[in-house]
Every structure is written in structure tokens, then in C-alpha cells.
Design an enzyme around this catalytic site. Structure first.
Site, PDB file in Angstrom:
ATOM      1  N   HIS A  95       0.806  -1.222   0.000  1.00 29.50           N
ATOM      2  CA  HIS A  95       0.000   0.000   0.000  1.00 29.50           C
ATOM      3  C   HIS A  95       0.850   1.287   0.000  1.00 29.50           C
ATOM      4  O   HIS A  95       0.707   2.168   0.833  1.00 29.50           O
ATOM      5  CB  HIS A  95      -1.114   0.016   1.064  1.00 29.50           C
ATOM      6  CG  HIS A  95      -0.724  -0.283   2.483  1.00 29.50           C
ATOM      7  ND1 HIS A  95       0.235   0.419   3.146  1.00 29.50           N
ATOM      8  CD2 HIS A  95      -1.220  -1.177   3.355  1.00 29.50           C
ATOM      9  CE1 HIS A  95       0.330  -0.054   4.367  1.00 29.50           C
ATOM     10  NE2 HIS A  95      -0.530  -1.015   4.532  1.00 29.50           N
ATOM     11  N   HIS A 120      -4.601  -9.138  14.761  1.00 34.06           N
ATOM     12  CA  HIS A 120      -4.724  -7.975  13.882  1.00 34.06           C
ATOM     13  C   HIS A 120      -5.516  -8.376  12.639  1.00 34.06           C
ATOM     14  O   HIS A 120      -5.245  -9.434  12.053  1.00 34.06           O
ATOM     15  CB  HIS A 120      -3.313  -7.513  13.504  1.00 34.06           C
ATOM     16  CG  HIS A 120      -3.239  -6.318  12.623  1.00 34.06           C
ATOM     17  ND1 HIS A 120      -4.212  -5.341  12.572  1.00 34.06           N
ATOM     18  CD2 HIS A 120      -2.280  -5.929  11.744  1.00 34.06           C
ATOM     19  CE1 HIS A 120      -3.861  -4.415  11.704  1.00 34.06           C
ATOM     20  NE2 HIS A 120      -2.698  -4.744  11.183  1.00 34.06           N
ATOM     21  N   GLU A 132      -5.852  -6.668   9.679  1.00 35.03           N
ATOM     22  CA  GLU A 132      -5.447  -6.244   8.332  1.00 35.03           C
ATOM     23  C   GLU A 132      -5.221  -7.495   7.473  1.00 35.03           C
ATOM     24  O   GLU A 132      -4.775  -8.542   7.952  1.00 35.03           O
ATOM     25  CB  GLU A 132      -4.188  -5.357   8.378  1.00 35.03           C
ATOM     26  CG  GLU A 132      -3.943  -4.704   7.034  1.00 35.03           C
ATOM     27  CD  GLU A 132      -2.964  -3.536   7.057  1.00 35.03           C
ATOM     28  OE1 GLU A 132      -2.354  -3.257   8.103  1.00 35.03           O
ATOM     29  OE2 GLU A 132      -2.802  -2.898   5.985  1.00 35.03           O
ATOM     30  N   ASP A 157      -3.227  -8.743   5.412  1.00 36.30           N
ATOM     31  CA  ASP A 157      -1.996  -9.524   5.277  1.00 36.30           C
ATOM     32  C   ASP A 157      -1.876 -10.569   6.386  1.00 36.30           C
ATOM     33  O   ASP A 157      -1.047 -11.476   6.298  1.00 36.30           O
ATOM     34  CB  ASP A 157      -0.749  -8.639   5.223  1.00 36.30           C
ATOM     35  CG  ASP A 157      -0.688  -7.605   6.319  1.00 36.30           C
ATOM     36  OD1 ASP A 157      -1.744  -7.204   6.829  1.00 36.30           O
ATOM     37  OD2 ASP A 157       0.421  -7.175   6.673  1.00 36.30           O
ATOM     38  N   HIS A 187      -1.241  -0.770  14.793  1.00 39.96           N
ATOM     39  CA  HIS A 187      -1.592   0.498  14.153  1.00 39.96           C
ATOM     40  C   HIS A 187      -3.041   0.531  13.663  1.00 39.96           C
ATOM     41  O   HIS A 187      -3.431   1.483  12.958  1.00 39.96           O
ATOM     42  CB  HIS A 187      -0.623   0.759  12.972  1.00 39.96           C
ATOM     43  CG  HIS A 187      -0.793  -0.186  11.828  1.00 39.96           C
ATOM     44  ND1 HIS A 187      -1.043   0.267  10.556  1.00 39.96           N
ATOM     45  CD2 HIS A 187      -0.808  -1.530  11.721  1.00 39.96           C
ATOM     46  CE1 HIS A 187      -1.155  -0.746   9.730  1.00 39.96           C
ATOM     47  NE2 HIS A 187      -1.017  -1.843  10.430  1.00 39.96           N
ATOM     48  N   ASP A 213       2.125  -6.317  14.259  1.00 39.84           N
ATOM     49  CA  ASP A 213       2.980  -5.534  13.356  1.00 39.84           C
ATOM     50  C   ASP A 213       4.158  -4.850  14.071  1.00 39.84           C
ATOM     51  O   ASP A 213       5.156  -4.498  13.424  1.00 39.84           O
ATOM     52  CB  ASP A 213       2.153  -4.448  12.659  1.00 39.84           C
ATOM     53  CG  ASP A 213       1.386  -4.971  11.450  1.00 39.84           C
ATOM     54  OD1 ASP A 213       1.852  -5.925  10.813  1.00 39.84           O
ATOM     55  OD2 ASP A 213       0.325  -4.407  11.151  1.00 39.84           O
ATOM     56  N   TYR A 229      10.248   0.451   8.511  1.00 43.63           N
ATOM     57  CA  TYR A 229       8.909   0.003   8.899  1.00 43.63           C
ATOM     58  C   TYR A 229       8.267   1.003   9.865  1.00 43.63           C
ATOM     59  O   TYR A 229       7.118   1.420   9.689  1.00 43.63           O
ATOM     60  CB  TYR A 229       9.014  -1.384   9.561  1.00 43.63           C
ATOM     61  CG  TYR A 229       7.694  -2.071   9.684  1.00 43.63           C
ATOM     62  CD1 TYR A 229       7.252  -2.949   8.702  1.00 43.63           C
ATOM     63  CD2 TYR A 229       6.857  -1.819  10.768  1.00 43.63           C
ATOM     64  CE1 TYR A 229       6.022  -3.563   8.802  1.00 43.63           C
ATOM     65  CE2 TYR A 229       5.628  -2.431  10.870  1.00 43.63           C
ATOM     66  CZ  TYR A 229       5.216  -3.300   9.889  1.00 43.63           C
ATOM     67  OH  TYR A 229       3.987  -3.893   9.985  1.00 43.63           O
ATOM     68  N   HIS A 255       5.895  -9.640  10.838  1.00 47.25           N
ATOM     69  CA  HIS A 255       6.690  -9.478   9.610  1.00 47.25           C
ATOM     70  C   HIS A 255       8.172  -9.565   9.965  1.00 47.25           C
ATOM     71  O   HIS A 255       8.613  -8.948  10.944  1.00 47.25           O
ATOM     72  CB  HIS A 255       6.467  -8.103   8.969  1.00 47.25           C
ATOM     73  CG  HIS A 255       5.072  -7.865   8.480  1.00 47.25           C
ATOM     74  ND1 HIS A 255       4.542  -8.489   7.380  1.00 47.25           N
ATOM     75  CD2 HIS A 255       4.105  -7.043   8.939  1.00 47.25           C
ATOM     76  CE1 HIS A 255       3.300  -8.065   7.177  1.00 47.25           C
ATOM     77  NE2 HIS A 255       3.008  -7.193   8.117  1.00 47.25           N
TER      78      HIS A 255
HETATM   79 FE1  FEO Z   1      -1.136  -3.933   9.705  1.00 45.48          FE
HETATM   80 FE2  FEO Z   1       1.003  -6.308   8.678  1.00 45.48          FE
HETATM   81  O1  FEO Z   1      -0.661  -5.487   8.807  1.00 45.48           O
END
Ligand code: FEO
Length: 402
Positions: free
Chosen positions: A24, A78, A80, A82, A145, A164, A192, A225
């Protein structure tokens, strides 16, 4: 990549995305990983999932350890995509007994996937769930986040699964921080933070204080990640503390876009003046530097000097796009100045100043505009402007540790 035991009966079962180059708007030049963790206990528990495109990797990894259908609990730290994007497939396949998530997580799961009968169980900060020999303690980290974000802490393993936070977009076959080059890892962690977390710095500070107050015994931080922290935990905690305080180093960035090279000439002369005052400086031409690389530098620079030629009474489009991106990330405690060449109307400098005022930069110069092409005398003005900016940066960073 095969699953790997990270600590007693807890395994990395995630996926490595070697090819993703855009996240993104963030340039993921080294790919990324979507980390998921599987605890083998009386209640087999999967922490997070992966991006939908990597569902097969996740199932394959789990399948090397246990029949996926034997998984009892899912923890959604989370929502999101991903991390949660393949929840529908996973839920369908494993039919979990319970899916733990925060209150906001439950709302987000419903709004993303519109499930009919998923066994969603809300947990709040401080709540614990036993999975047999181990316990999961939940810690909500709202707006770090996303509103739904939370951490899972496993005291028996001294393991913090941090969603994250503390992550890096960095695809590797290695899984631990001490298995890769340390400076490169810290650069990726900085990138990041700069591109995901800068605007939440006040919350990061509070969270770090809260974690310190809770006195959690942590021997491993496993983000969603990149690499898992086990040997350099003090380094990443110190870095987060530093970044969240928005204290810039004695460093300036001259960020510019140019039409017919006049603004570039100005940029070089201004940078030369800044450096003459003992301030480290980088020239960042928007034509060749990605906005997310630049934001990594912005995070710990004190001086932000912006240059654009005027095009159609406005800014060059790359500068306009960069400003939009930077404004969203809300960097603070910056010294700002603007410059640019122009032909007849020359609005760019005024627009750059307006943008920096909105970001509450301390604007130390009214801005320098030069018509068409700067001659030697005009370039001397640029150098002088650079020197004044340099002195302001020195004054602002006096007594500060690098
Ligand atoms: Fe906020 Fe890695 O997704």
C-alpha cells in the site's frame, strides 16, 4: 520454507513473500514475510494467519507438524488482510473451537468477512487463556496500528507475539535477528517504523511505558513481519523509544524535484551551505528516490528542506504526492525551509511553506525563489541560505547525543 521451532513447542508456520514490491504505497524492495505461529499444547493454537495469496504455504507448514483440523484455537491479533485475509478458508478448514480477538477485532472481523457463525471470543487487556501447559495473556494495542491490534504474551515461554510492532518487511530464509546482518535489519525496522508507525508515536511511547510497568519477562519478540528478536531485544526497544520521541539527529535532507535542472542546482548549493556548518546532509531527488525510502530518512533528520519548480501554478506532481504521503505520517520536531525556480508565476515555494506550516515545522526561512536559471550570484544566495539553515539545525540539536 519449512516450519521452525522458535521456542518450546511453538513454531513459526508463516509464509515468505519474496516478490512483493509494493505494500500500500511502501516500497518493499526486499519482499516480506507473513509470520504465523503455532503452539502445540493441549489446545493447539494458531496465532494469526497470512495473506490470502499464501494460504497454501500456511497450511503446508502446519501440516508438517499436525493435522490442521486438530487446531483448537485461533488468535487474531490484527485484522489487516496480510494477517487475516485467509481466515475464511482457515475457519472453514479447521472449524476452530474458539477465535480470540479484541473487542475492536471482533467488529473488524465482522465488517471484513461477514461471518455467520464463527466462534468469536472477545478478550480485553489483562485477560488470560490457558492452552494447557502455557497461558496466553492479551494486551490490546489500539491504533498500533489499527483499532483492533493486540499483542499475545506467553509467560511460560517469555514470548511476546507483537503483531505488526517491531516488524520489518524483509524476506529471508533465516528467522532470527542474530542470523542476518544487524545494521541492515535495523534499517528495515526503521523503514517500517517510519512508514507505518510515525503518526502513532505518542501511543508507542505510552505502550513502551506500559510494557515496562508490567515488568514482562521477555526473551523473544515475534512480530508478524520479518525476523524474530531474541539477541537484540534491547536494541529494538531502544530504537522504538528513540523513534517515538521524534528527536532528530544533526542531519538535514534536501528533498526536491526539478524541471530543467535549476531547482537541482539550487538544491546542491543549499546542501553545500548546510554541510559547511557541520551538519550531515543528503540530497534526495524525488525522481529517483521512493517516498517510503525518504520517510525512513525523515524519521531521524532535524532539517527538512523542500524544493520544487512551479508547474501550472502549482507544485511538480512528484513533490505534491510526497507531501501528501509525509503529511499523513505526521513527522514532528522538524526545521523546515523551501526553495524552487520558476518562470513567471512561481507559487511552488509558497505552497511548500503552507504544507510545512500545516505539519507544524519550524520554518526558519521565508523561502528562496529564483527565476529561470540561477547564475553564480544566485547560487551564492543558496549557499548562504543553506548556512543559515545549518546553524539553526546546530542550535536545535545542541547537547543532543547522536
Ligand atoms: Fe497492519 Fe502487517 O498489517
Amino acid at each position: 520454507m519449512r516450519p521452525r521451532e522458535i521456542t518450546d513447542n511453538i513454531y513459526w508456520v508463516g509464509a515468505i513473500d519474496w516478490t512483493v514490491r509494493d505494500f500500500h504505497g511502501y516500497s518493499t524492495l526486499r519482499g516480506t514475510t507473513y509470520n504465523a505461529y503455532l503452539a502445540l499444547d493441549e489446545k493447539i493454537t494458531l496465532f494469526d494467519t497470512v495473506k490470502p495469496s499464501h494460504y497454501a504455504d500456511l497450511i503446508h507448514n502446519i501440516g508438517q507438524l499436525v493435522d490442521p483440523e486438530k487446531i483448537d484455537y485461533l488468535v487474531v491479533n490484527h485484522v489487516e488482510m496480510d494477517h487475516s485475509g485467509c481466515l475464511p478458508q482457515i475457519v472453514e478448514r479447521i472449524k476452530p473451537e474458539k477465535i480470540f480477538c479484541s473487542k475492536m477485532g471482533k467488529k473488524a472481523i465482522i465488517e471484513h468477512f461477514h461471518p455467520k457463525d464463527w466462534p468469536l471470543v472477545e478478550v480485553a487487556s489483562g485477560e488470560s487463556v490457558s492452552i494447557g501447559n502455557k497461558t496466553i495473556q492479551f494486551l490490546e494495542t489500539r491504533m498500533l496500528h489499527w483499532p483492533d491490534s493486540m499483542f499475545s504474551y506467553i509467560p511460560e515461554a517469555k514470548l511476546l507475539i507483537s503483531s505488526d510492532a517491531f516488524g520489518q518487511h524483509y524476506a529471508t530464509s533465516e528467522r532470527f535477528d542474530d542470523e542476518v546482518d544487524h545494521s541492515f535489519l535495523m534499517e528495515q525496522a526503521q523503514k517500517y517504523y517510519a512508514n507505518i508507525l510515525t503518526l502513532y508515536s505518542p501511543l508507542v511511547k505510552k505502550l513502551l511505558a506500559k510494557v515496562a510497568e508490567m515488568n514482562l519477562d521477555i526473551k523473544m519478540i515475534a512480530p508478524d513481519h520479518g525476523l524474530i528478536w531474541r539477541s537484540h531485544i534491547p536494541d529494538i526497544l531502544r530504537a522504538y523509544q528513540h523513534w517515538s520521541e521524534n528527536r532528530g539527529k544533526r542531519r538535514a535532507l534536501v528533498i526536491f524535484d526539478t524541471m530543467w535542472h535549476s531547482t537541482r542546482k539550487m538544491a546542491k548549493a543549499i546542501a553545500s551551505g548546510i554541510y559547511q556548518e557541520g551538519v550531515s546532509v543528503k540530497l534526495l531527488d524525488l525522481a529517483v528516490n521512493h517516498r517510503s525510502e525518504i520517510m525512513t530518512e525523515v524519521l531521524d533528520a532535524t532539517g527538512i528542506v523542500l524544493g520544487s519548480a512551479t508547474l501550472n501554478n502549482g507544485l511538480l506532481p512528484r513533490m505534491a504526492g510526497f507531501l501528501m504521503y509525509m503529511r499523513g505520517l505526521r513527522p514532528t520536531n522538524k526545521i523546515g525551509a523551501a526553495f524552487g525556480s520558476y518562470g513567471w508565476s512561481g507559487e511552488a515555494v509558497k505552497l511548500l511553506n503552507q504544507a510545512m506550516e500545516e505539519m507544524k515545522f519550524d520554518i526558519v526561512e521565508s523561502g528562496l525563489r529564483i527565476k529561470y536559471v540561477p547564475d553564480h550570484e544566485k547560487l551564492k544566495e543558496c549557499v548562504e541560505m543553506g548556512r543559515r539553515i545549518g546553524r539553526a539545525i546546530v542550535a536545535a540539536t545542541e547537547g543532543q547525543e547522536e
